[in-house]
Design an enzyme around this catalytic site. Structure first.
Site, PDB file in Angstrom:
ATOM      1  N   ASP A 117     -30.447   2.556  -1.520  1.00  0.00           N
ATOM      2  CA  ASP A 117     -31.790   2.854  -2.098  1.00  0.00           C
ATOM      3  C   ASP A 117     -31.984   4.146  -3.320  1.00  0.00           C
ATOM      4  OD1 ASP A 117     -31.589   5.350  -0.631  1.00  0.00           O
ATOM      5  OD2 ASP A 117     -32.290   4.977   0.858  1.00  0.00           O
ATOM      6  N   ASP A 163     -30.286   5.578  -7.363  1.00  0.00           N
ATOM      7  CA  ASP A 163     -31.839   6.144  -8.533  1.00  0.00           C
ATOM      8  C   ASP A 163     -32.299   5.368 -10.056  1.00  0.00           C
ATOM      9  OD1 ASP A 163     -34.126   7.246  -9.373  1.00  0.00           O
ATOM     10  OD2 ASP A 163     -33.824   9.193  -9.050  1.00  0.00           O
ATOM     11  N   ALA A 190     -37.081  -1.943  -8.967  1.00  0.00           N
ATOM     12  CA  ALA A 190     -38.161  -1.594 -10.031  1.00  0.00           C
ATOM     13  C   ALA A 190     -38.946  -0.668 -10.076  1.00  0.00           C
ATOM     14  CB  ALA A 190     -38.178  -3.212 -10.458  1.00  0.00           C
ATOM     15  N   HIS A 191     -40.359  -0.654 -10.662  1.00  0.00           N
ATOM     16  CA  HIS A 191     -41.337   0.539 -10.735  1.00  0.00           C
ATOM     17  C   HIS A 191     -42.779  -1.212 -10.322  1.00  0.00           C
ATOM     18  CE1 HIS A 191     -45.529   1.898 -11.288  1.00  0.00           C
ATOM     19  NE2 HIS A 191     -44.802   2.934 -11.831  1.00  0.00           N
ATOM     20  N   TYR A 245     -35.019  -9.480 -11.285  1.00  0.00           N
ATOM     21  CA  TYR A 245     -35.770  -9.784 -10.859  1.00  0.00           C
ATOM     22  C   TYR A 245     -36.619  -9.064 -12.104  1.00  0.00           C
ATOM     23  CZ  TYR A 245     -32.983 -10.886  -6.890  1.00  0.00           C
ATOM     24  OH  TYR A 245     -32.034 -11.628  -6.285  1.00  0.00           O
ATOM     25  N   TYR A 276     -46.749  -2.551 -16.896  1.00  0.00           N
ATOM     26  CA  TYR A 276     -46.041  -3.200 -15.905  1.00  0.00           C
ATOM     27  C   TYR A 276     -44.936  -4.374 -16.712  1.00  0.00           C
ATOM     28  CZ  TYR A 276     -43.973  -6.390 -12.046  1.00  0.00           C
ATOM     29  OH  TYR A 276     -43.320  -7.222 -11.048  1.00  0.00           O
ATOM     30  N   LYS A 289     -41.375  -5.264 -17.847  1.00  0.00           N
ATOM     31  CA  LYS A 289     -40.331  -5.640 -17.471  1.00  0.00           C
ATOM     32  C   LYS A 289     -39.846  -6.595 -18.406  1.00  0.00           C
ATOM     33  CE  LYS A 289     -40.247  -6.671 -13.590  1.00  0.00           C
ATOM     34  NZ  LYS A 289     -38.696  -6.098 -12.548  1.00  0.00           N
TER      35      LYS A 289
HETATM   36  P1  NDP Z   1     -40.985  -3.623  -3.415  1.00  0.00           P
HETATM   37  O1  NDP Z   1     -41.979  -2.472  -4.022  1.00  0.00           O
HETATM   38  O2  NDP Z   1     -40.883  -4.268  -2.555  1.00  0.00           O
HETATM   39  O3  NDP Z   1     -39.822  -3.026  -4.089  1.00  0.00           O
HETATM   40  C1  NDP Z   1     -39.298  -2.114  -4.974  1.00  0.00           C
HETATM   41  C2  NDP Z   1     -37.812  -1.446  -4.431  1.00  0.00           C
HETATM   42  O4  NDP Z   1     -38.041  -0.563  -6.469  1.00  0.00           O
HETATM   43  C3  NDP Z   1     -38.684   0.115  -3.597  1.00  0.00           C
HETATM   44  O5  NDP Z   1     -37.496  -0.643  -2.493  1.00  0.00           O
HETATM   45  C4  NDP Z   1     -38.482   1.321  -4.322  1.00  0.00           C
HETATM   46  O6  NDP Z   1     -37.799   2.029  -3.843  1.00  0.00           O
HETATM   47  C5  NDP Z   1     -37.275   0.776  -5.160  1.00  0.00           C
HETATM   48  N1  NDP Z   1     -38.017   1.966  -5.790  1.00  0.00           N
HETATM   49  C6  NDP Z   1     -38.943   2.514  -6.576  1.00  0.00           C
HETATM   50  N2  NDP Z   1     -38.594   3.214  -7.593  1.00  0.00           N
HETATM   51  C7  NDP Z   1     -37.124   3.371  -7.781  1.00  0.00           C
HETATM   52  C8  NDP Z   1     -35.927   4.411  -8.119  1.00  0.00           C
HETATM   53  N3  NDP Z   1     -37.074   5.555  -9.167  1.00  0.00           N
HETATM   54  N4  NDP Z   1     -35.241   4.519  -8.124  1.00  0.00           N
HETATM   55  C9  NDP Z   1     -34.311   3.452  -6.924  1.00  0.00           C
HETATM   56  N5  NDP Z   1     -35.369   2.027  -6.414  1.00  0.00           N
HETATM   57  C10 NDP Z   1     -36.752   2.655  -6.970  1.00  0.00           C
HETATM   58  O7  NDP Z   1     -40.551  -4.758  -4.879  1.00  0.00           O
HETATM   59  P2  NDP Z   1     -39.976  -6.433  -4.753  1.00  0.00           P
HETATM   60  O8  NDP Z   1     -39.728  -6.445  -3.609  1.00  0.00           O
HETATM   61  O9  NDP Z   1     -41.287  -7.524  -3.806  1.00  0.00           O
HETATM   62  O10 NDP Z   1     -39.878  -6.378  -5.952  1.00  0.00           O
HETATM   63  C11 NDP Z   1     -38.775  -7.343  -6.396  1.00  0.00           C
HETATM   64  C12 NDP Z   1     -38.347  -7.354  -7.686  1.00  0.00           C
HETATM   65  O11 NDP Z   1     -39.112  -8.726  -8.094  1.00  0.00           O
HETATM   66  C13 NDP Z   1     -38.554  -6.179  -8.741  1.00  0.00           C
HETATM   67  O12 NDP Z   1     -37.766  -6.133  -9.693  1.00  0.00           O
HETATM   68  C14 NDP Z   1     -40.658  -6.614  -9.403  1.00  0.00           C
HETATM   69  O13 NDP Z   1     -40.811  -6.309 -10.583  1.00  0.00           O
HETATM   70  C15 NDP Z   1     -40.667  -8.332  -8.967  1.00  0.00           C
HETATM   71  N6  NDP Z   1     -41.641  -8.986  -8.667  1.00  0.00           N
HETATM   72  C16 NDP Z   1     -42.058  -9.287  -7.533  1.00  0.00           C
HETATM   73  C17 NDP Z   1     -43.744  -9.218  -7.632  1.00  0.00           C
HETATM   74  C18 NDP Z   1     -44.749  -8.756  -6.432  1.00  0.00           C
HETATM   75  O14 NDP Z   1     -45.169  -9.339  -5.766  1.00  0.00           O
HETATM   76  N7  NDP Z   1     -44.251  -7.549  -5.270  1.00  0.00           N
HETATM   77  C19 NDP Z   1     -44.062 -10.623  -8.426  1.00  0.00           C
HETATM   78  C20 NDP Z   1     -42.968 -10.964  -9.446  1.00  0.00           C
HETATM   79  C21 NDP Z   1     -42.230  -9.872  -9.585  1.00  0.00           C
HETATM   80  P3  NDP Z   1     -38.803   3.431  -2.191  1.00  0.00           P
HETATM   81  O15 NDP Z   1     -40.005   2.262  -1.334  1.00  0.00           O
HETATM   82  O16 NDP Z   1     -37.974   4.120  -2.016  1.00  0.00           O
HETATM   83  O17 NDP Z   1     -39.996   3.609  -3.007  1.00  0.00           O
END
Ligand code: NDP
Length: 307
Positions: A30, A40, A64-65, A103, A129, A133
């Site tokens: 993570d 990170d 991702a953000h 992704y 966003y 992406k």
């Molecule tokens: P989540 O928001 O559930 O998870 C994103 C993860 O990224 C979290 O665990 C977060 O950690 C982590 N993260 C954020 N900033 C950092 C950082 N600086 N360093 C390390 N980790 C970080 O996202 P999803 O699982 O839903 O998404 C997975 C992928 O799918 C992403 O690429 C997203 O863009 C893509 N996607 C998602 C959609 C959606 O509806 N969610 C739709 C389409 C695409 P922490 O918990 O510590 O913040």
């Protein structure tokens, strides 16, 4: 096969911990990292060092953000996490000849029309966003290494912040809900994404299917209002009186002011993925119903926000 997974606790990352485990030695991080390894996305040199030290055969980036509205006011942070960090991972993976799985999103398109977007349609993001992406995708392609980019949409899971969980919570709290009915797409389960990732990464790494960009969504299409009705009806069937909501009113997107513009047309054509990997992707309702059963009713307490 040695695998480096980033973003292990996100919706998709959590399921990937399960689906990637049988493929080999899995190092899952993570943002806090572990044992001197950096996970990170804000630490670009730390990420590069981690890939060089670990020398994985496969890097899977589920971090991702993803805060779509907040990205509008913190574009630099969104760019670092969604574009620069994937670019660094891609360059380092390419140096090793390792595969990178990443992704992306329906937000790379402008959301116009009604036809399902194909992988080679031109991108035209309408939000920070989506733009960051799309830049991440481009950085991965520019690195020139073997990769799989999966564009998906409307991700949900039994844990994490997502629309499905928000609807369950609101249906227990309120008598009337309003939900937009003019944005179309497919709710995609993190389980499905993780299972397809493991299968596709293995096939591609073995040379049995080509890398590149694929749309990873289940079959069918819905809108947020119809999706909400489906979720709430399922809750009503399993718990009856515990569901307070008696009406779910459809409203246009213009009724909600959000910082980031949402695409009206988020339909993604998944034929290329099905053909390349010999898959038959199930209808979206199958995964939603399974997660609803898993969550149970009343839903477990926890953070549940719109995503
Ligand atoms: P989540 O928001 O559930 O998870 C994103 C993860 O990224 C979290 O665990 C977060 O950690 C982590 N993260 C954020 N900033 C950092 C950082 N600086 N360093 C390390 N980790 C970080 O996202 P999803 O699982 O839903 O998404 C997975 C992928 O799918 C992403 O690429 C997203 O863009 C893509 N996607 C998602 C959609 C959606 O509806 N969610 C739709 C389409 C695409 P922490 O918990 O510590 O913040």
């Amino acid at each position: 096969m040695k695998i480096l997974l980033l973003g292990k606790n996100g919706q998709v990352g959590w399921e990937l911990q399960r689906s990637l485990a049988p493929l080999g030695e899995l190092v899952a991080l993570d943002r806090h990292g572990a044992e001197g390894l950096c996970g990170d996305l804000d630490d670009l040199s730390g990420l590069a060092r981690t890939v060089r030290e670990l020398r994985p055969h496969l890097v899977v980036n589920a971090a991702a953000h993803t805060a779509v509205d907040r990205a509008e006011s913190e574009p630099d942070l969104a760019r670092r996490r969604n574009a620069e960090a994937p670019g660094v991972l891609a360059q380092e993976a390419a140096r090793l000849g390792a595969w990178l799985v990443h992704y992306s999103t329906d937000y790379v398109f402008d959301g116009s029309g009604e036809a399902a977007w194909r992988e080679d349609d031109p991108v035209a993001p309408a939000s920070v966003y989506g733009r960051t992406k799309a830049e991440g995708e481009a950085a991965i392609r520019a690195a020139g290494g073997p990769h799989l980019i999966f564009r998906t949409s409307w991700v949900y899971a039994a844990r994490g912040g997502n629309f499905l969980r928000t609807m369950l919570r609101l249906a227990a709290e309120r008598e009337r809900l309003t939900v937009v009915d003019d944005q179309f797409g497919a709710p995609t389960g993190a389980e499905l994404i993780a299972d397809v990732t493991a299968l596709a990464a293995r096939e591609a790494a073995a040379g049995r299917a080509p890398g590149g960009t694929y749309h990873l969504v289940p079959g069918g299409v819905t809108n947020w209002h119809a999706y909400a009705c489906h979720v709430i009806e399922a809750a009503r069937r399993s718990a009856g009186a515990a569901v307070r909501a008696t009406a779910v009113d459809p409203v246009p997107s213009s009724a909600y002011r959000t910082a980031a513009r949402r695409p009206h047309n988020s339909r993604l054509d998944n034929h290329k993925l099905q053909q390349a990997f010999g898959l038959a992707l199930p209808p979206w309702q199958a995964g939603v119903d399974r997660v609803l059963t898993e969550i149970g009713w009343p839903p477990a307490a926890g953070p549940a926000t719109m995503a």
